[in-house]
Design an enzyme around this catalytic site. Structure first.
Site, PDB file in Angstrom:
ATOM      1  N   SER A   1       0.993  -1.229  -0.086  1.00  0.00           N
ATOM      2  CA  SER A   1       0.059  -0.143  -0.093  1.00  0.00           C
ATOM      3  C   SER A   1       0.730   1.200  -0.041  1.00  0.00           C
ATOM      4  CB  SER A   1      -0.968   0.058   1.128  1.00  0.00           C
ATOM      5  OG  SER A   1      -1.490   1.361   1.335  1.00  0.00           O
TER       6      SER A   1
ATOM      7  N   TYR B   1      -1.003  -0.164  10.561  1.00  0.00           N
ATOM      8  CA  TYR B   1      -1.087  -0.620   9.330  1.00  0.00           C
ATOM      9  C   TYR B   1       0.337  -0.037   8.453  1.00  0.00           C
ATOM     10  CZ  TYR B   1      -3.132  -0.904   4.751  1.00  0.00           C
ATOM     11  OH  TYR B   1      -3.477  -1.363   3.536  1.00  0.00           O
TER      12      TYR B   1
END
Length: 252
Positions: free
Chosen positions: A147, A160
């Protein structure tokens, strides 16, 4: 840009294939002629995908369990005869401030995004090296889905960020380790994509996230799948190490 049948005679395993990027990537690789194994927890979704694509190995597996993750790889090789491509896609995004955060969310992200990916990768290395040595294309591929959160840390996504930075680090190290044996280890880092990732957020976090993205035309899963398809169908001499892809109007 793409030639049909580029993956004829090869086998691909896609994790997290019950929705989103994984589902779209399974379709894309099947169109290129690969035999497909799909792994996820939701068997009904996988079976629906298999009916659509045809001739797909369905593997119900929770990759946070080491035996199940390893089993997904060994079952693919046992039933389909080889393993040329692995798409390490399974993951979860649980955002929110660190203060008073549920530790279970942190544990879940580490378990899926890091440990699960490593379990699959570890089990797949030897079959992938064998495929590179004796396969029809002379090369094999592992694509790890990260990501933009793996490149830039922002408030409210610290753990995250931690998991996705880790995916980027291990991918680059593995790329170097296996480059001379023609196992290409690649990284793709999408920005905002219209998937189920945000469905797992706590309600108040989900609402804030939707507000943050309300003016952005998010990418579709098929956009990412098309890029992965391009990456794994390059000639033996070409390795696309890393791709970051954002919606056109996503500034950050």
């Amino acid at each position: 840009m793409h030639r049909m049948g580029e993956l004829d005679g090869t086998v691909a395993l896609v994790t997290g294939a019950s929705s989103g990027i994984g589902e779209a990537t399974a379709r894309a690789l099947a169109r290129q002629g690969a035999k497909i194994a799909v792994a996820a927890r939701r068997r009904d979704r996988l079976e629906a995908l298999a009916q659509e694509i045809g001739d797909v190995l369905v593997i119900e597996a929770d990759i946070t369990d080491r035996d199940q993750a390893t089993g997904a790889v060994t079952q693919t090789v046992a039933e389909l005869g080889r393993l040329d491509t692995v798409i390490n896609n399974a993951g979860v995004m649980l955002l929110g401030p660190t203060e008073d955060a549920p530790l279970e969310e942190w544990e879940r992200m580490v378990a899926i995004n890091v440990q699960g990916l490593l379990y699959v990768a570890h089990a797949a290395i030897q079959p992938l090296l064998k495929a590179a040595a004796d396969g029809p294309r002379g090369v094999s591929d592992m694509v790890n889905v990260s990501s933009i959160a793996g490149r830039v840390a922002r408030r409210g996504s610290g753990v995250y960020n931690l998991t996705k930075h880790g995916v980027g680090a291990v991918s680059e190290s593995m790329r170097q380790e296996y480059a001379d044996r023609h196992l290409r280890v690649s990284l793709i880092e999408p920005g905002a994509v219209a998937t189920e990732l945000t469905d797992h957020l706590r309600p108040e976090i989900r609402e804030a996230s939707r507000d943050r993205f309300k003016d952005i035309e998010r990418l579709e899963s098929e956009d990412i799948a098309e890029i992965i398809e391009f990456m794994v169908t390059r000639p033996k001499r070409v390795a696309i190490n890393e791709v970051m892809v954002r919606p056109t109007n996503q500034e950050w």
